[in-house]
Design a protein around this motif. Structure first.
Motif, PDB file in Angstrom:
ATOM      1  N   GLY A 282      -1.066 -27.993  -2.219  1.00 15.85           N
ATOM      2  CA  GLY A 282      -1.627 -26.827  -2.905  1.00 15.85           C
ATOM      3  C   GLY A 282      -0.853 -26.544  -4.182  1.00 15.85           C
ATOM      4  N   THR A 283      -0.282 -25.346  -4.262  1.00 21.66           N
ATOM      5  CA  THR A 283       0.452 -24.965  -5.478  1.00 21.66           C
ATOM      6  C   THR A 283       1.886 -25.477  -5.498  1.00 21.66           C
ATOM      7  OG1 THR A 283       0.911 -22.861  -4.410  1.00 21.66           O
ATOM      8  CG2 THR A 283      -0.918 -22.916  -5.975  1.00 21.66           C
ATOM      9  N   GLY A 284       2.266 -26.255  -4.510  1.00 23.47           N
ATOM     10  CA  GLY A 284       3.583 -26.899  -4.567  1.00 23.47           C
ATOM     11  C   GLY A 284       4.736 -26.050  -4.099  1.00 23.47           C
ATOM     12  N   MET A 285       4.454 -25.117  -3.183  1.00 25.13           N
ATOM     13  CA  MET A 285       5.536 -24.229  -2.744  1.00 25.13           C
ATOM     14  C   MET A 285       6.599 -24.975  -1.934  1.00 25.13           C
ATOM     15  SD  MET A 285       4.619 -21.662  -4.334  1.00 25.13           S
ATOM     16  CE  MET A 285       5.627 -20.299  -3.836  1.00 25.13           C
ATOM     17  N   THR A 286       6.226 -26.102  -1.337  1.00 32.03           N
ATOM     18  CA  THR A 286       7.227 -26.918  -0.643  1.00 32.03           C
ATOM     19  C   THR A 286       8.238 -27.467  -1.644  1.00 32.03           C
ATOM     20  OG1 THR A 286       5.651 -27.509   1.083  1.00 32.03           O
ATOM     21  CG2 THR A 286       7.536 -28.969   0.817  1.00 32.03           C
TER      22      THR A 286
ATOM     23  N   ALA B 207      11.430 -33.293  -3.430  1.00 36.56           N
ATOM     24  CA  ALA B 207      10.073 -33.125  -2.912  1.00 36.56           C
ATOM     25  C   ALA B 207       9.108 -34.144  -3.500  1.00 36.56           C
ATOM     26  CB  ALA B 207       9.583 -31.718  -3.221  1.00 36.56           C
ATOM     27  N   VAL B 208       8.255 -34.667  -2.642  1.00 39.03           N
ATOM     28  CA  VAL B 208       7.103 -35.475  -3.081  1.00 39.03           C
ATOM     29  C   VAL B 208       5.868 -34.662  -2.713  1.00 39.03           C
ATOM     30  CG1 VAL B 208       5.792 -37.586  -2.688  1.00 39.03           C
ATOM     31  CG2 VAL B 208       8.289 -37.673  -2.738  1.00 39.03           C
ATOM     32  N   LEU B 209       5.086 -34.313  -3.721  1.00 31.92           N
ATOM     33  CA  LEU B 209       3.951 -33.413  -3.515  1.00 31.92           C
ATOM     34  C   LEU B 209       2.646 -34.109  -3.885  1.00 31.92           C
ATOM     35  CD1 LEU B 209       5.506 -30.314  -5.311  1.00 31.92           C
ATOM     36  CD2 LEU B 209       5.603 -30.834  -2.870  1.00 31.92           C
ATOM     37  N   CYS B 210       1.652 -34.009  -3.017  1.00 33.17           N
ATOM     38  CA  CYS B 210       0.332 -34.586  -3.298  1.00 33.17           C
ATOM     39  C   CYS B 210      -0.738 -33.581  -2.906  1.00 33.17           C
ATOM     40  CB  CYS B 210       0.072 -35.833  -2.445  1.00 33.17           C
ATOM     41  SG  CYS B 210       1.285 -37.112  -2.620  1.00 33.17           S
ATOM     42  N   ASP B 211      -1.874 -33.693  -3.539  1.00 33.46           N
ATOM     43  CA  ASP B 211      -3.030 -32.907  -3.119  1.00 33.46           C
ATOM     44  C   ASP B 211      -4.276 -33.616  -3.624  1.00 33.46           C
ATOM     45  OD1 ASP B 211      -3.367 -29.711  -2.133  1.00 33.46           O
ATOM     46  OD2 ASP B 211      -5.116 -30.618  -3.103  1.00 33.46           O
ATOM     47  N   LEU B 212      -5.363 -33.481  -2.857  1.00 34.65           N
ATOM     48  CA  LEU B 212      -6.624 -34.090  -3.262  1.00 34.65           C
ATOM     49  C   LEU B 212      -7.152 -33.451  -4.543  1.00 34.65           C
ATOM     50  CD1 LEU B 212      -8.536 -36.230  -2.111  1.00 34.65           C
ATOM     51  CD2 LEU B 212      -9.698 -34.422  -0.852  1.00 34.65           C
ATOM     52  N   SER B 213      -6.797 -32.203  -4.773  1.00 29.63           N
ATOM     53  CA  SER B 213      -7.320 -31.463  -5.931  1.00 29.63           C
ATOM     54  C   SER B 213      -6.409 -31.614  -7.148  1.00 29.63           C
ATOM     55  CB  SER B 213      -7.425 -29.974  -5.557  1.00 29.63           C
ATOM     56  OG  SER B 213      -7.379 -29.185  -6.717  1.00 29.63           O
TER      57      SER B 213
ATOM     58  N   ALA C 293      -4.916 -28.319  -8.161  1.00 28.64           N
ATOM     59  CA  ALA C 293      -3.762 -27.906  -7.352  1.00 28.64           C
ATOM     60  C   ALA C 293      -2.510 -28.639  -7.807  1.00 28.64           C
ATOM     61  CB  ALA C 293      -4.029 -28.181  -5.867  1.00 28.64           C
ATOM     62  N   THR C 294      -2.634 -29.938  -8.039  1.00 26.36           N
ATOM     63  CA  THR C 294      -1.426 -30.691  -8.425  1.00 26.36           C
ATOM     64  C   THR C 294      -0.924 -30.238  -9.795  1.00 26.36           C
ATOM     65  OG1 THR C 294      -2.614 -32.541  -9.484  1.00 26.36           O
ATOM     66  CG2 THR C 294      -2.146 -32.741  -7.123  1.00 26.36           C
ATOM     67  N   PHE C 295      -1.842 -29.817 -10.641  1.00 27.37           N
ATOM     68  CA  PHE C 295      -1.418 -29.344 -11.970  1.00 27.37           C
ATOM     69  C   PHE C 295      -0.632 -28.036 -11.841  1.00 27.37           C
ATOM     70  CE2 PHE C 295      -2.146 -27.433 -16.219  1.00 27.37           C
ATOM     71  CZ  PHE C 295      -1.544 -28.427 -16.971  1.00 27.37           C
ATOM     72  N   ILE C 296      -1.089 -27.154 -10.963  1.00 22.54           N
ATOM     73  CA  ILE C 296      -0.344 -25.910 -10.722  1.00 22.54           C
ATOM     74  C   ILE C 296       1.012 -26.256 -10.101  1.00 22.54           C
ATOM     75  CG2 ILE C 296      -0.313 -23.703  -9.495  1.00 22.54           C
ATOM     76  CD1 ILE C 296      -3.437 -23.907  -9.421  1.00 22.54           C
ATOM     77  N   ALA C 297       0.980 -27.172  -9.120  1.00 22.81           N
ATOM     78  CA  ALA C 297       2.229 -27.565  -8.453  1.00 22.81           C
ATOM     79  C   ALA C 297       3.218 -28.160  -9.452  1.00 22.81           C
ATOM     80  CB  ALA C 297       1.936 -28.566  -7.333  1.00 22.81           C
ATOM     81  N   TYR C 298       2.708 -28.968 -10.351  1.00 19.04           N
ATOM     82  CA  TYR C 298       3.571 -29.572 -11.385  1.00 19.04           C
ATOM     83  C   TYR C 298       4.248 -28.474 -12.210  1.00 19.04           C
ATOM     84  CZ  TYR C 298       4.506 -31.326 -16.099  1.00 19.04           C
ATOM     85  OH  TYR C 298       5.071 -31.585 -17.315  1.00 19.04           O
ATOM     86  N   ASN C 299       3.461 -27.501 -12.621  1.00 21.00           N
ATOM     87  CA  ASN C 299       4.035 -26.453 -13.468  1.00 21.00           C
ATOM     88  C   ASN C 299       5.019 -25.564 -12.709  1.00 21.00           C
ATOM     89  OD1 ASN C 299       2.941 -26.453 -16.350  1.00 21.00           O
ATOM     90  ND2 ASN C 299       1.151 -26.952 -15.115  1.00 21.00           N
TER      91      ASN C 299
END
Ligand SMILES: C[S@@+](CC[C@H](N)C(=O)[O-])C[C@H]1O[C@@H](n2cnc3c(N)ncnc32)[C@H](O)[C@@H]1O
Length: 173
Positions: A112-116, A152-158, A161-167
């Motif tokens: 999702g938004t990368g909170m992990t 952290a390694v973060l993935c999402d189908l959306s 979402a990954t763009f928000i997580a990146y930021n």
């Protein structure tokens, strides 16, 4: 590091590769840290920071985390961007601190938004009040906390979402 059409070809056949144009995927990306598609550089990252699992020498032995976890949803970091079923990073920190050591890789494939990722980084630099609270709780249980960032390694189908997580997870000067 550059993301090119040729490099995209290596991951193009992975299920879930975005339907967007290569130019747009490349423009959104910040290789090797973030790509708006399956990350072609992830293997190098895991090779560098991961450790191979060997059953004969592995000594990982952590009891299941059983406490009730409840963290408020009014933290300024949490509120910087809304998302469905968004999880407060302090709640995730409790699990990361319990199950991992500094420098370990933490994977969230539905980030999702990368909170992990935020939680993994904040293990290095927690809010002072939260740090005191967790250390008090740990002392009562005869445990110690190993502060320090996890990777952290973060993935999402959306891709959104990954763009928000990146930021959320890009260090800002
Ligand atoms: C409940 S949200 C996660 C929210 C996250 N905990 C946060 O704090 O922002 C679940 C995410 O899983 C993603 N998702 C659903 N199916 C997926 C799949 N097959 N592979 C990767 N991600 C998927 C959705 O796009 C959504 O962003």
């Amino acid at each position: 590091m550059k993301l090119t059409k040729e490099i995209l070809d290596k991951v193009r056949n992975i299920e879930g590769f975005p339907l967007g144009k290569d130019e747009d995927i490349i423009a959104l990306s910040d290789p090797p840290y973030y790509t708006a598609c399956p990350n072609p550089f992830i293997g190098e990252f895991i090779e560098k920071y991961g450790t191979s699992y060997d059953e004969s020498t592995d000594e990982y032995n952590v009891e299941p985390y059983t406490a009730d976890v409840s963290e408020g949803k009014n933290d300024p970091i949490y509120n910087a961007h809304s998302y469905h079923t968004k999880v407060p990073h302090k709640a995730i920190m409790r699990y990361i601190l319990h199950y991992t050591k500094p420098g370990d890789i933490v994977f969230d494939g539905f980030c999702g938004t990368g909170m992990t990722g935020v939680a993994a980084a904040m293990c290095e630099n927690p809010d002072e009040d939260f740090k005191i609270k967790l250390e008090q709780e740990a002392r009562q249980e005869g445990k110690t906390i190993e502060w320090g960032a996890r990777r952290a390694v973060l993935c999402d189908l959306s891709p959104a979402a990954t763009f928000i997580a990146y930021n959320y997870n890009t260090p800002v000067d």
